[in-house]
Design a protein around this motif. Structure first.
Motif, PDB file in Angstrom:
ATOM      1  N   VAL A 222      41.736  39.783  50.663  1.00 13.07           N
ATOM      2  CA  VAL A 222      42.227  41.081  50.203  1.00 13.07           C
ATOM      3  C   VAL A 222      43.668  40.874  49.730  1.00 13.07           C
ATOM      4  CG1 VAL A 222      42.932  43.395  50.914  1.00 13.07           C
ATOM      5  CG2 VAL A 222      40.730  42.471  51.673  1.00 13.07           C
ATOM      6  N   VAL A 223      43.977  41.367  48.521  1.00  6.36           N
ATOM      7  CA  VAL A 223      45.298  41.179  47.935  1.00  6.36           C
ATOM      8  C   VAL A 223      46.020  42.517  47.863  1.00  6.36           C
ATOM      9  CG1 VAL A 223      46.618  40.241  46.000  1.00  6.36           C
ATOM     10  CG2 VAL A 223      44.335  39.323  46.521  1.00  6.36           C
ATOM     11  N   LEU A 224      47.243  42.535  48.403  1.00  7.09           N
ATOM     12  CA  LEU A 224      48.086  43.728  48.332  1.00  7.09           C
ATOM     13  C   LEU A 224      49.239  43.492  47.366  1.00  7.09           C
ATOM     14  CD1 LEU A 224      48.562  44.783  52.085  1.00  7.09           C
ATOM     15  CD2 LEU A 224      46.770  45.498  50.500  1.00  7.09           C
ATOM     16  N   ASN A 225      49.679  44.566  46.728  1.00  2.47           N
ATOM     17  CA  ASN A 225      50.894  44.531  45.918  1.00  2.47           C
ATOM     18  C   ASN A 225      51.522  45.915  45.964  1.00  2.47           C
ATOM     19  OD1 ASN A 225      52.789  43.227  44.284  1.00  2.47           O
ATOM     20  ND2 ASN A 225      51.828  43.984  42.408  1.00  2.47           N
ATOM     21  N   PHE A 226      52.791  45.971  46.366  1.00  2.00           N
ATOM     22  CA  PHE A 226      53.491  47.254  46.519  1.00  2.00           C
ATOM     23  C   PHE A 226      52.689  48.246  47.367  1.00  2.00           C
ATOM     24  CE2 PHE A 226      55.224  45.610  42.451  1.00  2.00           C
ATOM     25  CZ  PHE A 226      56.554  45.465  42.858  1.00  2.00           C
ATOM     26  N   GLY A 227      52.079  47.732  48.439  1.00  2.00           N
ATOM     27  CA  GLY A 227      51.386  48.587  49.390  1.00  2.00           C
ATOM     28  C   GLY A 227      49.972  48.980  49.014  1.00  2.00           C
ATOM     29  N   GLU A 228      49.502  48.585  47.849  1.00  2.00           N
ATOM     30  CA  GLU A 228      48.159  48.958  47.404  1.00  2.00           C
ATOM     31  C   GLU A 228      47.251  47.739  47.298  1.00  2.00           C
ATOM     32  OE1 GLU A 228      48.463  51.115  43.758  1.00  2.00           O
ATOM     33  OE2 GLU A 228      49.463  52.837  44.680  1.00  2.00           O
ATOM     34  N   LYS A 229      45.985  47.940  47.574  1.00  2.00           N
ATOM     35  CA  LYS A 229      45.016  46.867  47.392  1.00  2.00           C
ATOM     36  C   LYS A 229      44.718  46.724  45.904  1.00  2.00           C
ATOM     37  CE  LYS A 229      40.462  47.055  47.936  1.00  2.00           C
ATOM     38  NZ  LYS A 229      39.122  47.210  48.550  1.00  2.00           N
ATOM     39  N   ILE A 230      44.961  45.529  45.362  1.00  2.00           N
ATOM     40  CA  ILE A 230      44.721  45.320  43.934  1.00  2.00           C
ATOM     41  C   ILE A 230      43.505  44.428  43.679  1.00  2.00           C
ATOM     42  CG2 ILE A 230      47.133  45.676  43.316  1.00  2.00           C
ATOM     43  CD1 ILE A 230      47.346  42.602  42.979  1.00  2.00           C
ATOM     44  N   THR A 234      35.970  36.683  46.911  1.00  2.00           N
ATOM     45  CA  THR A 234      35.978  35.308  47.381  1.00  2.00           C
ATOM     46  C   THR A 234      37.221  34.595  46.840  1.00  2.00           C
ATOM     47  OG1 THR A 234      34.791  34.485  45.456  1.00  2.00           O
ATOM     48  CG2 THR A 234      33.454  35.308  47.307  1.00  2.00           C
ATOM     49  N   PRO A 235      37.554  33.432  47.397  1.00  2.00           N
ATOM     50  CA  PRO A 235      38.699  32.690  46.847  1.00  2.00           C
ATOM     51  C   PRO A 235      38.588  32.435  45.344  1.00  2.00           C
ATOM     52  CG  PRO A 235      38.119  31.786  48.973  1.00  2.00           C
ATOM     53  CD  PRO A 235      37.065  32.812  48.645  1.00  2.00           C
ATOM     54  N   THR A 236      37.410  32.080  44.863  1.00  2.00           N
ATOM     55  CA  THR A 236      37.228  31.831  43.429  1.00  2.00           C
ATOM     56  C   THR A 236      37.481  33.094  42.621  1.00  2.00           C
ATOM     57  OG1 THR A 236      35.635  30.064  43.849  1.00  2.00           O
ATOM     58  CG2 THR A 236      35.613  31.055  41.659  1.00  2.00           C
ATOM     59  N   GLU A 237      36.957  34.221  43.106  1.00  2.00           N
ATOM     60  CA  GLU A 237      37.171  35.485  42.391  1.00  2.00           C
ATOM     61  C   GLU A 237      38.648  35.862  42.369  1.00  2.00           C
ATOM     62  OE1 GLU A 237      32.843  37.608  43.389  1.00  2.00           O
ATOM     63  OE2 GLU A 237      34.554  37.850  44.753  1.00  2.00           O
ATOM     64  N   ILE A 238      39.340  35.637  43.480  1.00  2.00           N
ATOM     65  CA  ILE A 238      40.763  35.980  43.555  1.00  2.00           C
ATOM     66  C   ILE A 238      41.582  35.096  42.631  1.00  2.00           C
ATOM     67  CG2 ILE A 238      42.786  35.996  45.069  1.00  2.00           C
ATOM     68  CD1 ILE A 238      40.768  38.359  45.418  1.00  2.00           C
ATOM     69  N   GLN A 239      41.268  33.814  42.569  1.00  2.00           N
ATOM     70  CA  GLN A 239      42.014  32.886  41.718  1.00  2.00           C
ATOM     71  C   GLN A 239      41.898  33.244  40.235  1.00  2.00           C
ATOM     72  OE1 GLN A 239      40.081  29.358  43.260  1.00  2.00           O
ATOM     73  NE2 GLN A 239      42.030  28.558  43.997  1.00  2.00           N
ATOM     74  N   ASN A 240      40.818  33.924  39.878  1.00  2.06           N
ATOM     75  CA  ASN A 240      40.576  34.248  38.480  1.00  2.06           C
ATOM     76  C   ASN A 240      40.784  35.719  38.156  1.00  2.06           C
ATOM     77  OD1 ASN A 240      39.508  31.610  37.300  1.00  2.06           O
ATOM     78  ND2 ASN A 240      38.176  31.852  39.073  1.00  2.06           N
ATOM     79  N   ASP A 241      41.369  36.476  39.084  1.00  5.27           N
ATOM     80  CA  ASP A 241      41.565  37.914  38.891  1.00  5.27           C
ATOM     81  C   ASP A 241      42.877  38.152  38.152  1.00  5.27           C
ATOM     82  OD1 ASP A 241      42.468  40.709  39.553  1.00  5.27           O
ATOM     83  OD2 ASP A 241      40.510  40.730  40.557  1.00  5.27           O
ATOM     84  N   ASP A 242      42.815  38.808  37.014  1.00  2.00           N
ATOM     85  CA  ASP A 242      44.013  39.040  36.197  1.00  2.00           C
ATOM     86  C   ASP A 242      45.074  39.842  36.940  1.00  2.00           C
ATOM     87  OD1 ASP A 242      42.941  37.635  34.086  1.00  2.00           O
ATOM     88  OD2 ASP A 242      42.170  39.419  33.052  1.00  2.00           O
ATOM     89  N   ARG A 243      44.640  40.793  37.788  1.00  2.00           N
ATOM     90  CA  ARG A 243      45.612  41.610  38.517  1.00  2.00           C
ATOM     91  C   ARG A 243      46.389  40.760  39.526  1.00  2.00           C
ATOM     92  NH1 ARG A 243      41.199  45.666  40.659  1.00  2.00           N
ATOM     93  NH2 ARG A 243      40.224  43.587  40.813  1.00  2.00           N
ATOM     94  N   VAL A 244      45.704  39.815  40.137  1.00  2.00           N
ATOM     95  CA  VAL A 244      46.370  38.931  41.101  1.00  2.00           C
ATOM     96  C   VAL A 244      47.348  38.011  40.385  1.00  2.00           C
ATOM     97  CG1 VAL A 244      46.025  37.143  42.841  1.00  2.00           C
ATOM     98  CG2 VAL A 244      44.386  39.027  42.653  1.00  2.00           C
ATOM     99  N   ILE A 245      46.907  37.441  39.266  1.00  2.00           N
ATOM    100  CA  ILE A 245      47.776  36.553  38.494  1.00  2.00           C
ATOM    101  C   ILE A 245      49.019  37.303  38.032  1.00  2.00           C
ATOM    102  CG2 ILE A 245      47.935  35.192  36.375  1.00  2.00           C
ATOM    103  CD1 ILE A 245      44.895  34.626  36.734  1.00  2.00           C
TER     104      ILE A 245
END
Length: 258
Positions: A222-230, A234-245
């Motif tokens: 689960v990835v947070l940014n400024f208090g919100e879940k973005i 899975t690790p592969t999905e997170i590595q390729n998520d534009d919002r996370v990048i």
């Protein structure tokens, strides 16, 4: 049915919203990591889940029952145990003595019984010493169980912190930055140790900055940014998520495991 559900958690401190409407579930016996840039709200979310903070809105459910708002020691007795960094370790006690003390969360004898050294208290103490030795051996600390904690190197202190958590017989173990400050060899050993804890049937929820370790160990993130879940996946999905990048823009790619 998930073992834990986080539903619309929000925490405000005056005019600051540290966690904003965060929801996700935790499946039984999975390793779920919470990540995000500094100031993303990870620590606040962890405190809300473990009931060290009361939410402004939303709730946390464990095995279908609400635990948010309960006292932390009651949540711990129900099976949700949060480990801390090294501040909770008694440095003038041996490793084994530290783990024995941690067992007292589930003592059967009363406080008076322990002072009076009642038969039930003696039985508890014997059981706790045996369990402490087994936990330390399992985590690779058996050879230092009689060493004072103040003499243990950093990696062993982190492992001892996990041993304290296991002493309380958790169903969900919340790990607060278990790999921070470790070299690569120590991190690799710690990753295997946490996997071993999960193999004992314990669900793992962790906050961590070491993205390489997170990507190796996590079933979901689960990835947070400024208090919100973005993001969540899975690790592969997170590595390729534009919002996370985008949230990590300006940092080395390796920081998010890419």
């Amino acid at each position: 049915m998930p073992i834990m559900e986080i539903q619309n958690l929000t925490k405000r401190f005056g005019g600051l919203t540290a966690v904003n409407d965060v929801s996700f579930s935790v499946e039984e016996e999975e390793i779920l990591s919470i990540i995000g840039p500094n100031g993303a709200g990870k620590s606040t979310l962890f405190k809300l889940i473990s009931s060290f903070l009361r939410p402004s809105e939303g709730r946390v459910e464990f095995k279908g029952e609400r635990i948010s708002g309960l006292a932390p020691h009651i949540v711990a007795r129900r099976g949700v145990i949060r480990t801390f960094q090294e501040t909770t370790i008694f440095r003038d006690m041996t490793a084994r003595e530290n783990v024995v003390v941690a067992h007292h969360l589930r003592t059967e004898a009363s406080l008076v019984g322990h002072f009076a050294n009642s038969p039930l208290a003696r039985r508890d103490e014997s059981s706790f010493h045996e369990s402490a030795a087994e936990i330390l051996e399992y985590l690779g600390l058996g050879h230092v169980q009689n060493e004072y904690a103040r003499n243990l190197p950093h990696g062993y202190l982190r492992a001892l912190g996990i041993a304290l958590g296991l002493a309380a017989e958790p169903e969900v173990l919340l790990l607060d930055e278990p790999f921070t400050g470790m070299n690569q060899d120590e991190t690799n050993k710690a990753v295997e140790m946490v996997r071993g804890v999960r193999d004992r049937g314990i669900t793992i929820l962790l906050v961590e900055h070491d993205m390489s370790a997170v990507m190796k160990i996590s079933d979901r993130i689960v990835v947070l940014n400024f208090g919100e879940k973005i993001a969540e996946g899975t690790p592969t999905e997170i590595q390729n998520d534009d919002r996370v990048i985008e949230a990590y823009l300006g940092r080395e790619d390796e920081e998010i495991g890419i």
